[in-house]
Design a protein around this motif. Structure first.
Motif, mmCIF file in Angstrom:
data_model
loop_
_atom_site.group_PDB
_atom_site.id
_atom_site.type_symbol
_atom_site.label_atom_id
_atom_site.label_comp_id
_atom_site.label_asym_id
_atom_site.label_seq_id
_atom_site.Cartn_x
_atom_site.Cartn_y
_atom_site.Cartn_z
ATOM 1 N N ALA A 90 0.842 -1.191 0.000
ATOM 2 C CA ALA A 90 0.000 0.000 0.000
ATOM 3 C C ALA A 90 0.882 1.249 0.000
ATOM 4 N N SER A 91 0.253 2.410 -0.111
ATOM 5 C CA SER A 91 1.011 3.652 -0.125
ATOM 6 C C SER A 91 0.256 4.722 0.649
ATOM 7 N N GLY A 92 0.963 5.803 0.938
ATOM 8 C CA GLY A 92 0.360 6.923 1.638
ATOM 9 C C GLY A 92 0.571 6.873 3.139
ATOM 10 N N PRO A 93 0.193 7.952 3.825
ATOM 11 C CA PRO A 93 0.430 8.055 5.266
ATOM 12 C C PRO A 93 -0.383 7.061 6.098
ATOM 13 N N VAL A 94 0.245 6.547 7.131
ATOM 14 C CA VAL A 94 -0.459 5.714 8.113
ATOM 15 C C VAL A 94 -1.624 6.487 8.718
ATOM 16 N N ALA A 95 -1.426 7.767 8.967
ATOM 17 C CA ALA A 95 -2.419 8.598 9.647
ATOM 18 C C ALA A 95 -3.698 8.795 8.845
ATOM 19 N N GLU A 96 -3.691 8.426 7.566
ATOM 20 C CA GLU A 96 -4.894 8.585 6.744
ATOM 21 C C GLU A 96 -5.718 7.303 6.661
ATOM 22 N N ARG A 97 -5.317 6.254 7.377
ATOM 23 C CA ARG A 97 -6.042 4.976 7.357
ATOM 24 C C ARG A 97 -6.604 4.678 8.743
ATOM 25 N N GLY A 98 -7.787 4.062 8.761
ATOM 26 C CA GLY A 98 -8.363 3.621 10.019
ATOM 27 C C GLY A 98 -7.667 2.375 10.534
ATOM 28 N N ALA A 99 -7.880 2.072 11.810
ATOM 29 C CA ALA A 99 -7.197 0.937 12.434
ATOM 30 C C ALA A 99 -7.563 -0.386 11.770
ATOM 31 N N ALA A 100 -8.836 -0.606 11.506
ATOM 32 C CA ALA A 100 -9.256 -1.869 10.889
ATOM 33 C C ALA A 100 -8.657 -2.023 9.494
ATOM 34 N N GLU A 101 -8.585 -0.922 8.757
ATOM 35 C CA GLU A 101 -7.979 -0.972 7.425
ATOM 36 C C GLU A 101 -6.487 -1.284 7.522
ATOM 37 N N LEU A 102 -5.801 -0.680 8.482
ATOM 38 C CA LEU A 102 -4.374 -0.943 8.661
ATOM 39 C C LEU A 102 -4.125 -2.406 9.022
ATOM 40 N N GLU A 103 -4.973 -2.969 9.860
ATOM 41 C CA GLU A 103 -4.827 -4.374 10.221
ATOM 42 C C GLU A 103 -4.958 -5.290 9.005
ATOM 43 N N SER A 104 -5.686 -4.836 7.988
ATOM 44 C CA SER A 104 -5.890 -5.657 6.786
ATOM 45 C C SER A 104 -4.796 -5.467 5.743
ATOM 46 N N ILE A 105 -3.926 -4.478 5.929
ATOM 47 C CA ILE A 105 -2.832 -4.228 4.986
ATOM 48 C C ILE A 105 -1.664 -5.135 5.343
ATOM 49 N N ALA A 106 -1.220 -5.948 4.393
ATOM 50 C CA ALA A 106 -0.197 -6.956 4.667
ATOM 51 C C ALA A 106 1.199 -6.361 4.668
ATOM 52 N N LEU A 107 1.965 -6.722 5.689
ATOM 53 C CA LEU A 107 3.405 -6.493 5.681
ATOM 54 C C LEU A 107 4.048 -7.467 4.696
ATOM 55 N N ARG A 108 5.343 -7.363 4.532
ATOM 56 C CA ARG A 108 6.015 -8.202 3.542
ATOM 57 C C ARG A 108 5.927 -9.690 3.856
ATOM 58 N N ASP A 109 5.790 -10.036 5.134
ATOM 59 C CA ASP A 109 5.684 -11.456 5.482
ATOM 60 C C ASP A 109 4.231 -11.942 5.516
ATOM 61 N N GLY A 110 3.308 -11.061 5.147
ATOM 62 C CA GLY A 110 1.910 -11.457 5.062
ATOM 63 C C GLY A 110 1.062 -11.081 6.243
ATOM 64 N N GLY A 111 1.676 -10.770 7.370
ATOM 65 C CA GLY A 111 0.907 -10.351 8.537
ATOM 66 C C GLY A 111 0.426 -8.920 8.390
ATOM 67 N N GLY A 112 -0.628 -8.565 9.121
ATOM 68 C CA GLY A 112 -1.147 -7.214 9.056
ATOM 69 C C GLY A 112 -0.418 -6.265 9.992
ATOM 70 N N VAL A 113 -0.719 -4.969 9.858
ATOM 71 C CA VAL A 113 -0.165 -3.957 10.767
ATOM 72 C C VAL A 113 -0.871 -4.104 12.112
ATOM 73 N N PRO A 114 -0.139 -4.397 13.196
ATOM 74 C CA PRO A 114 -0.819 -4.698 14.473
ATOM 75 C C PRO A 114 -1.258 -3.447 15.232
ATOM 76 N N ARG A 115 -2.281 -3.613 16.012
ATOM 77 C CA ARG A 115 -2.596 -2.614 17.030
ATOM 78 C C ARG A 115 -1.618 -2.782 18.199
ATOM 79 N N LEU A 116 -1.325 -1.685 18.891
ATOM 80 C CA LEU A 116 -0.516 -1.788 20.101
ATOM 81 C C LEU A 116 -1.208 -2.691 21.119
ATOM 82 N N SER A 117 -2.513 -2.618 21.212
ATOM 83 C CA SER A 117 -3.238 -3.438 22.190
ATOM 84 C C SER A 117 -3.024 -4.929 21.944
ATOM 85 N N THR A 118 -2.897 -5.329 20.683
ATOM 86 C CA THR A 118 -2.644 -6.737 20.365
ATOM 87 C C THR A 118 -1.276 -7.167 20.886
ATOM 88 N N LEU A 119 -0.284 -6.326 20.679
ATOM 89 C CA LEU A 119 1.055 -6.642 21.181
ATOM 90 C C LEU A 119 1.079 -6.645 22.707
#
Length: 243
Positions: A71-100
């Motif tokens: 994906a592209s563009g600022p993190v700050a322009e995406r909602g949390a649920a959308e960020l969780e659905s965006i895959a990192l290079r290993d296939g996992g999503g962008v985590p919430r701090l609460s999950t960690l």
């Protein structure tokens, strides 16, 4: 008669911290696979957080998605649920701090670096992180930032949080670095500092240790770095070098 009060900073020096998780060899930094690998290895975890459009603390380093995702563009322009659905290079999503934080409920030490871009209001991200910490049962968590006003926010609004100042001397004249550090310490009133390994040995770090306050050092990548850290710091934030 009660015994001596336990040092709330003791977890900072208990074990090495994996920088953005134990990543490399196809495992993305700041992803849950990297964090789970660090936990399995018996390490602490260091992570970075940014704010989603809807005010949720998300684990991601860069201001933009472009380098670590498709994906592209600022993190700050995406909602949390959308960020969780965006895959990192290993296939996992962008985590919430609460999950960690949930993963660290077993006592795994966690350093949360608050990423503040120049000119941005610090309060929304600090408040989102403080909210996640307040809802978590993770017992060994510290916040830290290069931005002293972020740590000042925690000193005022969440004083029970262990807080640290991240510092570097790189590309700064000595006089400028001295002034900046003095001002930053006065503003942040940190419980610890995280010092650039390239700056060690450092009179600044040595003076901090003499006051009985922990000095962590980043980012340790070699045997020479480890030897330097052993002589001049109390614990390391490291990366393994395996691609």
């Amino acid at each position: 008669m009660s015994g001596p009060k336990p040092d709330r900073r003791a977890f900072l020096t208990a074990r090495p911290f994996a920088h953005r998780g134990l990543h490399g060899a196809g495992v993305s930094e700041n992803g849950m696979t990297a964090f789970d690998a660090a936990i399995a290895g018996g390490y602490g975890i260091e992570c970075d957080v940014r704010l989603s459009r809807d005010g949720v603390a998300m684990v991601f380093h860069d201001a933009k998605l472009d380098w670590m995702t498709a994906a592209s563009g600022p993190v700050a322009e995406r909602g949390a649920a959308e960020l969780e659905s965006i895959a990192l290079r290993d296939g996992g999503g962008v985590p919430r701090l609460s999950t960690l934080l949930d993963r660290c409920a077993d006592g795994t030490p966690l350093l949360v670096e608050i990423k503040i871009d120049h000119g941005r209001d610090i309060a929304p991200l600090c408040a989102a992180v403080a909210d996640a910490l307040a809802r978590s049962s993770a017992p060994s968590v510290a916040v830290m930032s290069f931005h002293p006003l972020a740590m000042r926010w925690f000193a005022r609004h969440a004083p029970d949080a262990v807080r640290g100042l991240v510092v570097t001397q790189q590309d700064k004249p000595k006089w400028r670095g001295w002034i900046e550090r003095a001002l930053a310490l006065a503003l942040a009133r940190p419980d610890f500092i995280a010092c650039d390994i390239r700056d060690l040995p450092s009179p600044f770090a040595a003076a901090f240790r003499q006051r009985g306050l922990p000095v962590l050092t980043w980012t340790v990548r070699s045997a020479a770095d480890r030897a330097r850290a052993a002589a001049h710091a109390d614990q390391i934030i490291f990366e393994r070098v395996d691609g």
